[in-house]
Design an enzyme around this catalytic site. Sequence first.
Site, PDB file in Angstrom:
ATOM      1  N   ILE A  46      -6.761  -1.502  -5.502  1.00 18.66           N
ATOM      2  CA  ILE A  46      -7.892  -1.898  -6.348  1.00 18.66           C
ATOM      3  C   ILE A  46      -7.337  -2.729  -7.507  1.00 18.66           C
ATOM      4  O   ILE A  46      -6.668  -2.181  -8.393  1.00 18.66           O
ATOM      5  CB  ILE A  46      -8.635  -0.647  -6.885  1.00 18.66           C
ATOM      6  N   GLU A  47      -7.578  -4.029  -7.469  1.00 21.35           N
ATOM      7  CA  GLU A  47      -7.009  -4.920  -8.488  1.00 21.35           C
ATOM      8  C   GLU A  47      -7.920  -5.031  -9.710  1.00 21.35           C
ATOM      9  O   GLU A  47      -9.049  -4.525  -9.707  1.00 21.35           O
ATOM     10  CB  GLU A  47      -6.727  -6.292  -7.873  1.00 21.35           C
ATOM     11  N   GLU A  58      -1.592   3.518  -1.915  1.00 23.80           N
ATOM     12  CA  GLU A  58      -0.945   4.830  -1.774  1.00 23.80           C
ATOM     13  C   GLU A  58      -1.349   5.748  -2.920  1.00 23.80           C
ATOM     14  O   GLU A  58      -1.659   6.931  -2.726  1.00 23.80           O
ATOM     15  CB  GLU A  58       0.586   4.685  -1.776  1.00 23.80           C
ATOM     16  N   CYS A  93       5.661   0.377  -3.084  1.00 22.33           N
ATOM     17  CA  CYS A  93       6.351  -0.084  -4.297  1.00 22.33           C
ATOM     18  C   CYS A  93       7.065   1.094  -4.961  1.00 22.33           C
ATOM     19  O   CYS A  93       6.839   2.257  -4.621  1.00 22.33           O
ATOM     20  CB  CYS A  93       5.352  -0.733  -5.267  1.00 22.33           C
ATOM     21  N   CYS A  96       4.826   3.854  -6.501  1.00 19.85           N
ATOM     22  CA  CYS A  96       4.240   4.754  -5.498  1.00 19.85           C
ATOM     23  C   CYS A  96       5.285   5.717  -4.933  1.00 19.85           C
ATOM     24  O   CYS A  96       4.990   6.885  -4.683  1.00 19.85           O
ATOM     25  CB  CYS A  96       3.585   3.947  -4.382  1.00 19.85           C
TER      26      CYS A  96
HETATM   27  N1  THU Z   1       0.179  -2.935  -3.353  1.00 16.47           N
HETATM   28  C1  THU Z   1      -0.165  -1.734  -2.807  1.00 16.47           C
HETATM   29  O1  THU Z   1      -1.353  -1.409  -2.689  1.00 16.47           O
HETATM   30  N2  THU Z   1       0.817  -0.891  -2.429  1.00 16.47           N
HETATM   31  C2  THU Z   1       2.155  -1.158  -2.569  1.00 16.47           C
HETATM   32  O2  THU Z   1       2.976  -0.267  -2.411  1.00 16.47           O
HETATM   33  C3  THU Z   1       2.580  -2.532  -2.882  1.00 16.47           C
HETATM   34  C4  THU Z   1       1.550  -3.354  -3.568  1.00 16.47           C
HETATM   35  C5  THU Z   1      -0.889  -3.854  -3.778  1.00 16.47           C
HETATM   36  C6  THU Z   1      -1.018  -4.003  -5.260  1.00 16.47           C
HETATM   37  C7  THU Z   1      -1.674  -5.346  -5.368  1.00 16.47           C
HETATM   38  O3  THU Z   1      -3.079  -5.195  -5.267  1.00 16.47           O
HETATM   39  C8  THU Z   1      -1.192  -6.105  -4.146  1.00 16.47           C
HETATM   40  O4  THU Z   1      -0.665  -5.134  -3.275  1.00 16.47           O
HETATM   41  C9  THU Z   1      -0.124  -7.134  -4.454  1.00 16.47           C
HETATM   42  O5  THU Z   1       0.920  -6.598  -5.172  1.00 16.47           O
END
Ligand code: THU
Length: 139
Positions: A46-47, A58, A93, A96
Amino acid sequence: MDQQTIEHMITLAIEQLAFSYTPYSGFKVGAALLAKNGTFYTGCNIENAAYTPTNCAERTAFFKAVSEGERAFQAICIVGGKNGVLTEYAAPCGVCRQVMMEFCEPDTFQIILATGIEKYDIYTLKELMPQGFGPKDLA
Ligand code: THU
């Protein structure tokens, strides 16, 4: 974990891509988290226009689960790709991975990275977060 459960988790994670809110990166991520009691919790990324409040798929799944009283987990499946096209694995990432360290056992928690039902690999949390810092370090 049996094949049927793995395939179900991949399917749940892929379904989450439809809910992923990514007006800025276009990188869509879906997750399916399996609790030890057999309950599934799903999540998407969710940005946010301010960027840093963005929540990864995650962590959405973990926070949904923990906010409902769940604290014991056995596995998570993660899928992701630009515009929701799944060509490469979307590895979690660092933030997470740290959240996983809080609620999961590094030696046994399974992280399923997939691009589809036919293509996936499974890692332990310890493999993706060697020498991770967690609650045991503060005990
Ligand atoms: N993102 C994730 O949802 N999970 C991760 O572990 C890596 C990054 C999302 C965050 C952002 O919305 C998009 O990927 C680009 O970074």
